[in-house]
Write an enzyme that holds these catalytic residues in place. Structure first.
Site, PDB file in Angstrom:
ATOM      1  N   ASP A 137       0.910  -1.415  -0.041  1.00 14.19           N
ATOM      2  CA  ASP A 137       0.041   0.009  -0.092  1.00 14.19           C
ATOM      3  C   ASP A 137       0.929   1.357   0.088  1.00 14.19           C
ATOM      4  O   ASP A 137       1.909   1.122   0.684  1.00 14.19           O
ATOM      5  CB  ASP A 137      -0.884  -0.112   1.416  1.00 14.19           C
ATOM      6  N   ILE A 138       0.492   2.234  -0.652  1.00 16.10           N
ATOM      7  CA  ILE A 138       1.273   3.273  -0.877  1.00 16.10           C
ATOM      8  C   ILE A 138       1.187   4.333   0.421  1.00 16.10           C
ATOM      9  O   ILE A 138       2.323   5.123   0.493  1.00 16.10           O
ATOM     10  CB  ILE A 138       0.932   4.032  -2.348  1.00 16.10           C
ATOM     11  N   ASN A 197     -12.880  -3.201   2.055  1.00 16.77           N
ATOM     12  CA  ASN A 197     -13.997  -2.161   2.079  1.00 16.77           C
ATOM     13  C   ASN A 197     -14.629  -2.204   0.865  1.00 16.77           C
ATOM     14  O   ASN A 197     -14.402  -2.458  -0.317  1.00 16.77           O
ATOM     15  CB  ASN A 197     -13.413  -0.715   2.207  1.00 16.77           C
ATOM     16  N   GLU A 209     -12.256   3.589  -1.141  1.00 12.05           N
ATOM     17  CA  GLU A 209     -11.591   4.637  -2.295  1.00 12.05           C
ATOM     18  C   GLU A 209     -11.456   4.106  -3.747  1.00 12.05           C
ATOM     19  O   GLU A 209     -11.848   4.862  -4.590  1.00 12.05           O
ATOM     20  CB  GLU A 209     -10.213   4.664  -1.924  1.00 12.05           C
ATOM     21  N   VAL A 210     -10.931   2.829  -3.818  1.00 14.11           N
ATOM     22  CA  VAL A 210     -10.452   2.555  -5.060  1.00 14.11           C
ATOM     23  C   VAL A 210     -11.832   1.102  -5.623  1.00 14.11           C
ATOM     24  O   VAL A 210     -11.860   0.353  -4.807  1.00 14.11           O
ATOM     25  CB  VAL A 210      -9.242   1.799  -5.114  1.00 14.11           C
ATOM     26  N   HIS A 221     -10.295  -5.258  -3.301  1.00 17.38           N
ATOM     27  CA  HIS A 221      -8.873  -5.466  -2.967  1.00 17.38           C
ATOM     28  C   HIS A 221      -9.034  -5.778  -1.278  1.00 17.38           C
ATOM     29  O   HIS A 221      -9.920  -5.181  -0.576  1.00 17.38           O
ATOM     30  CB  HIS A 221      -7.715  -4.211  -2.928  1.00 17.38           C
ATOM     31  N   HIS A 266      -7.095  -5.865   2.245  1.00 16.69           N
ATOM     32  CA  HIS A 266      -5.817  -5.218   2.758  1.00 16.69           C
ATOM     33  C   HIS A 266      -5.395  -6.227   3.772  1.00 16.69           C
ATOM     34  O   HIS A 266      -6.117  -6.911   4.568  1.00 16.69           O
ATOM     35  CB  HIS A 266      -6.145  -4.021   3.841  1.00 16.69           C
TER      36      HIS A 266
HETATM   37  P1  AMP Z   1      -9.892   1.577   0.128  1.00 19.69           P
HETATM   38  O1  AMP Z   1     -10.431   2.798   0.934  1.00 19.69           O
HETATM   39  O2  AMP Z   1     -10.209   0.263   0.760  1.00 19.69           O
HETATM   40  O3  AMP Z   1     -10.473   1.323  -1.289  1.00 19.69           O
HETATM   41  O4  AMP Z   1      -8.215   1.460   0.279  1.00 19.69           O
HETATM   42  C1  AMP Z   1      -7.379   2.056  -1.024  1.00 19.69           C
HETATM   43  C2  AMP Z   1      -6.327   1.995  -0.626  1.00 19.69           C
HETATM   44  O5  AMP Z   1      -5.337   1.919  -1.675  1.00 19.69           O
HETATM   45  C3  AMP Z   1      -5.336   2.770   0.373  1.00 19.69           C
HETATM   46  O6  AMP Z   1      -4.921   2.240   1.491  1.00 19.69           O
HETATM   47  C4  AMP Z   1      -4.602   3.633  -0.555  1.00 19.69           C
HETATM   48  O7  AMP Z   1      -3.213   4.070   0.285  1.00 19.69           O
HETATM   49  C5  AMP Z   1      -4.209   2.529  -1.824  1.00 19.69           C
HETATM   50  N1  AMP Z   1      -3.568   3.180  -2.863  1.00 19.69           N
HETATM   51  C6  AMP Z   1      -4.161   4.012  -3.530  1.00 19.69           C
HETATM   52  N2  AMP Z   1      -3.231   4.257  -4.652  1.00 19.69           N
HETATM   53  C7  AMP Z   1      -2.155   3.312  -4.739  1.00 19.69           C
HETATM   54  C8  AMP Z   1      -1.089   3.015  -5.465  1.00 19.69           C
HETATM   55  N3  AMP Z   1      -0.998   3.708  -6.413  1.00 19.69           N
HETATM   56  N4  AMP Z   1      -0.269   2.053  -4.873  1.00 19.69           N
HETATM   57  C9  AMP Z   1      -0.659   1.396  -3.869  1.00 19.69           C
HETATM   58  N5  AMP Z   1      -1.658   1.553  -2.870  1.00 19.69           N
HETATM   59  C10 AMP Z   1      -2.214   2.489  -3.365  1.00 19.69           C
END
Ligand code: AMP
Length: 127
Positions: free
Chosen positions: A35-36, A97, A105-106, A110, A112
């Site tokens: 994770d970034i 999530n 967010e994404v 995924h 974690h």
């Molecule tokens: P979520 O809120 O469960 O959708 O988590 C999205 C996660 O993606 C967050 O923990 C971010 O820090 C992570 N993230 C976003 N962009 C990147 C990236 N380019 N490389 C690695 N992790 C990322």
């Protein structure tokens, strides 16, 4: 299935090699990377390579091969990291999530994997 997958989401771009990542493991159907913005000393994201939005979408629409590959990848990552509680490791938390209530967010499924420090109880109160 009512989910519309956005092929421009950041994890789709990582899968296409358009954005770099720190790969932890890659299998036929699964990619895992750091994770970034890590929330713990160990913070790995595990994603299916297929176009699934969130956990229920993946669980209902993915093939058996994808689901087995993804689930086994999580187990192998935990073994490789030495965090399996049954093997003397300190344990970990998996979080997936989904949607607005969980602040996803994404929009690419995924999981974690978090470890490396005490993680507290399961949920905090929302801000
Ligand atoms: P979520 O809120 O469960 O959708 O988590 C999205 C996660 O993606 C967050 O923990 C971010 O820090 C992570 N993230 C976003 N962009 C990147 C990236 N380019 N490389 C690695 N992790 C990322």
């Amino acid at each position: 299935m009512a989910y519309a997958y956005d092929p421009q989401n950041i994890f789709a771009r990582i899968l296409r090699g358009e954005i770099p990542n720190r790969t932890v493991m890659e299998t036929a159907h699964t990619l895992a990377f750091a994770d970034i913005h890590p929330q713990a000393p160990i913070h790995v994201l595990v994603i299916p390579k297929g176009p699934y939005v969130c956990a229920d979408h993946f669980a209902l629409a993915a093939t058996d091969a994808e689901i087995v590959d993804f689930t086994r990848a999580i187990g192998r990552i935990c073994a490789d990291l030495g965090i399996q509680p049954g093997e003397g490791g300190q344990g970990f938390r998996t979080i997936a999530n989904a949607g607005d209530a969980a602040a996803q967010e994404v929009p690419h499924y995924h999981v974690h994997i978090l470890s490396g420090r005490p993680l507290g109880r399961m949920l905090q109160q929302p801000d």
